[in-house]
Design an enzyme around this catalytic site. Sequence first.
Site, mmCIF file in Angstrom:
data_model
loop_
_atom_site.group_PDB
_atom_site.id
_atom_site.type_symbol
_atom_site.label_atom_id
_atom_site.label_comp_id
_atom_site.label_asym_id
_atom_site.label_seq_id
_atom_site.Cartn_x
_atom_site.Cartn_y
_atom_site.Cartn_z
ATOM 1 C CG HIS A 181 35.522 -12.756 44.919
ATOM 2 N ND1 HIS A 181 35.283 -11.535 44.343
ATOM 3 C CD2 HIS A 181 34.297 -13.254 45.248
ATOM 4 C CE1 HIS A 181 33.977 -11.295 44.329
ATOM 5 N NE2 HIS A 181 33.364 -12.326 44.885
ATOM 6 C CE1 TYR A 218 40.456 -5.318 41.440
ATOM 7 C CE2 TYR A 218 41.095 -3.046 41.867
ATOM 8 C CZ TYR A 218 40.791 -4.312 42.325
ATOM 9 O OH TYR A 218 40.827 -4.577 43.669
ATOM 10 N N PRO A 246 43.671 3.168 47.292
ATOM 11 C CG PRO A 246 41.452 3.834 47.048
ATOM 12 C CD PRO A 246 42.824 4.372 47.205
ATOM 13 C CE LYS A 304 48.062 -6.262 48.894
ATOM 14 N NZ LYS A 304 46.846 -7.069 48.761
ATOM 15 C CE1 TYR A 346 43.215 -6.862 44.141
ATOM 16 C CE2 TYR A 346 42.394 -8.964 44.979
ATOM 17 C CZ TYR A 346 42.174 -7.643 44.619
ATOM 18 O OH TYR A 346 40.919 -7.103 44.738
HETATM 19 P P1 RFL Z 1 40.757 4.278 60.723
HETATM 20 O O1 RFL Z 1 39.761 3.317 60.129
HETATM 21 O O2 RFL Z 1 40.890 5.599 60.128
HETATM 22 O O3 RFL Z 1 40.394 4.398 62.259
HETATM 23 C C1 RFL Z 1 40.998 5.362 63.091
HETATM 24 C C2 RFL Z 1 40.038 5.686 64.206
HETATM 25 O O4 RFL Z 1 40.663 6.605 65.100
HETATM 26 C C3 RFL Z 1 39.722 7.614 65.440
HETATM 27 N N1 RFL Z 1 40.451 8.829 65.834
HETATM 28 C C4 RFL Z 1 40.656 9.186 67.124
HETATM 29 N N2 RFL Z 1 40.298 8.613 68.277
HETATM 30 C C5 RFL Z 1 40.660 9.234 69.429
HETATM 31 N N3 RFL Z 1 41.320 10.418 69.462
HETATM 32 C C6 RFL Z 1 41.699 11.021 68.322
HETATM 33 N N4 RFL Z 1 42.363 12.187 68.352
HETATM 34 C C7 RFL Z 1 41.360 10.409 67.085
HETATM 35 N N5 RFL Z 1 41.569 10.728 65.783
HETATM 36 C C8 RFL Z 1 41.008 9.765 65.053
HETATM 37 C C9 RFL Z 1 38.882 7.791 64.196
HETATM 38 O O5 RFL Z 1 37.620 8.362 64.481
HETATM 39 C C10 RFL Z 1 38.772 6.345 63.702
HETATM 40 O O6 RFL Z 1 37.648 5.691 64.209
HETATM 41 O O7 RFL Z 1 42.212 3.622 60.735
HETATM 42 P P2 RFL Z 1 42.676 2.100 60.944
HETATM 43 O O8 RFL Z 1 41.949 1.467 62.073
HETATM 44 O O9 RFL Z 1 44.148 2.105 60.912
HETATM 45 O O10 RFL Z 1 42.090 1.325 59.653
HETATM 46 C C11 RFL Z 1 42.625 1.571 58.392
HETATM 47 C C12 RFL Z 1 41.540 1.440 57.334
HETATM 48 O O11 RFL Z 1 40.382 2.131 57.740
HETATM 49 C C13 RFL Z 1 42.022 2.005 56.011
HETATM 50 O O12 RFL Z 1 43.328 1.545 55.697
HETATM 51 C C14 RFL Z 1 41.169 1.648 54.816
HETATM 52 O O13 RFL Z 1 39.806 1.839 54.998
HETATM 53 C C15 RFL Z 1 41.676 2.518 53.667
HETATM 54 N N6 RFL Z 1 40.664 2.743 52.676
HETATM 55 C C16 RFL Z 1 40.423 1.756 51.818
HETATM 56 N N7 RFL Z 1 41.170 0.619 51.864
HETATM 57 C C17 RFL Z 1 40.932 -0.379 51.030
HETATM 58 O O14 RFL Z 1 41.609 -1.401 51.116
HETATM 59 N N8 RFL Z 1 39.906 -0.278 50.088
HETATM 60 C C18 RFL Z 1 39.117 0.861 50.008
HETATM 61 O O15 RFL Z 1 38.223 0.936 49.198
HETATM 62 C C19 RFL Z 1 39.365 1.926 50.871
HETATM 63 N N9 RFL Z 1 38.626 3.054 50.836
HETATM 64 C C20 RFL Z 1 39.936 3.949 52.648
HETATM 65 C C21 RFL Z 1 38.896 4.081 51.715
HETATM 66 C C22 RFL Z 1 40.216 5.023 53.525
HETATM 67 C C23 RFL Z 1 39.496 6.205 53.484
HETATM 68 N N10 RFL Z 1 39.893 7.278 54.377
HETATM 69 C C24 RFL Z 1 40.863 7.055 55.399
HETATM 70 C C25 RFL Z 1 39.477 8.610 54.300
HETATM 71 C C26 RFL Z 1 38.140 5.245 51.681
HETATM 72 C C27 RFL Z 1 38.421 6.316 52.555
HETATM 73 C C28 RFL Z 1 37.533 7.525 52.454
HETATM 74 C C1 PHB Z 2 35.813 -1.982 47.749
HETATM 75 O O1 PHB Z 2 35.026 -2.942 47.613
HETATM 76 O O2 PHB Z 2 35.498 -0.974 48.374
HETATM 77 C C2 PHB Z 2 37.155 -2.070 47.112
HETATM 78 C C3 PHB Z 2 37.562 -3.259 46.526
HETATM 79 C C4 PHB Z 2 38.809 -3.341 45.940
HETATM 80 C C5 PHB Z 2 39.633 -2.240 45.939
HETATM 81 C C6 PHB Z 2 39.230 -1.065 46.536
HETATM 82 C C7 PHB Z 2 37.972 -0.969 47.121
HETATM 83 O O3 PHB Z 2 40.846 -2.336 45.330
#
Ligand code: RFL
Ligand code: PHB
Length: 404
Positions: free
Chosen positions: A80, A209, A301, A305, A397
């Site tokens: 994109h 957005y 989110p 980032k 971004y």
């Molecule tokens: P993760 O993905 O949370 O992975 C951590 C892993 O560690 C495991 N774990 C353990 N393992 C062993 N022993 C323990 N005691 C443990 N405790 C936990 C967990 O099971 C898991 O598999 O962290 P990581 O790798 O740093 O990655 C970061 C990303 O996942 C995160 O920054 C993003 O997904 C944040 N986030 C979003 N970011 C975006 O840019 N766009 C989004 O739309 C977006 N939606 C989200 C999100 C994060 C969410 N969280 C954390 C609840 C939506 C949600 C619901």
């Molecule tokens: C998503 O596709 O899940 C998404 C994209 C952009 C954002 C947050 C989430 O800023």
Amino acid sequence: MSTPTPIPHRTQVAIIGAGPSGLLLGQLLHKAGIDNVVLEARSAEYVLGRIRAGVLEQVCVDLLDEAGVGERMHREGLVHGGIELAFAGARHRIDLQTLTGGKTVMVYGQTEVTRDLMDARAASGAPIVYEAADVQLHDFDSATPRVSYTHDGVRHELACDFIAGCDGFHGVCRASIPKERIQNFERVYPFGWLGILADVPPVADELIYSNHARGFALCSMRSKSRVRHYVQCSLQDKVEDWSDARFWDELKSRLDPEAAEHMVTGPSIEKSIAPLRSFVAEPMRFGQLFLAGDAAHIVPPTGAKGLNLAAADVRYLSRAFMEFYADKRTAGIDDYSRKALRRVWKAERFSWYLTSLLHKFPAGAGDTGEFGHRMQTAELDYLVHSTAAMTSLAENYVGLPFEE
Ligand code: RFL
Ligand code: PHB
């Protein structure tokens, strides 16, 4: 997925967590000839079932290529060159590519990134333990740290040189650090995001957005036939409160008439609510323990980032370990926390800014309520008519450059 190889009792880097941070770090280190073991509390299927981020910065794409897992992303991901901002009944395109001298973002789901990394890990034969229960850290202040865990009812111990805490916000690594050695900074927002996944075509070619009097909305996608949409919701809301019909109606009501009219609706295949939070823990190193990704910081989110910041930490940390094992240089290790945090705070600022600009804040103190909404509209109007302001948004971004 079962545990592929016998698990050693000693490794160079013990990685806690098989989210994107842990898996990416493991793959980069493995490629560099550095032994590592990944310990994950959940099953692979559970980790893959979490629907999270969808937008990858170029630096994240480059790192996945370096790890040798970029092939499917380049085939199936969508490049994109812009995003759209909707407010006051109209949409305005921010031309990321032109404003940043050619930079773009890749739309490719975190689930797919994780699957590609898990497949590469399995193919490499490098050890990974899923369903590792009761992980505990020992002696991370000494030169001989250890990690213990239970797998299949048996207690194991893993000796290592370093521990990488990649276990997310609720993990054990940050929780193992004595309170007086860590400083937490936090802001919890007074709303959440309700997200749905559905197999219908996207409403537009790029992400929309939307700032609306009823609350924020985001139209994102996973492919040309699968969408990921979000609406700002109350923290009291439960997923059960939101039928598919209610979700689509609410989403349409928060978009410009053209988008609402062209929206194709369909049954949701996933629906979840996420709270919004800004959080940073300082520092990110404690002796031989290094925190990376959500274990150290959370962004709302809105700026897309979270995953990218996790990848940025991993880039710094992988290089630091590579330098150390190649010629015993510790400069990268010693500077990891400072360098990572400089980038973290800039992403925190951007994510907080976009969150503040686009959401409905309940009336109260500060720039909230009707006054706050007028301020947002004025800022958005300024933004889309000022090349300087749009350039600032665009360069954040697509991702800021790295400090080498
Ligand atoms: P993760 O993905 O949370 O992975 C951590 C892993 O560690 C495991 N774990 C353990 N393992 C062993 N022993 C323990 N005691 C443990 N405790 C936990 C967990 O099971 C898991 O598999 O962290 P990581 O790798 O740093 O990655 C970061 C990303 O996942 C995160 O920054 C993003 O997904 C944040 N986030 C979003 N970011 C975006 O840019 N766009 C989004 O739309 C977006 N939606 C989200 C999100 C994060 C969410 N969280 C954390 C609840 C939506 C949600 C619901
Ligand atoms: C998503 O596709 O899940 C998404 C994209 C952009 C954002 C947050 C989430 O800023």
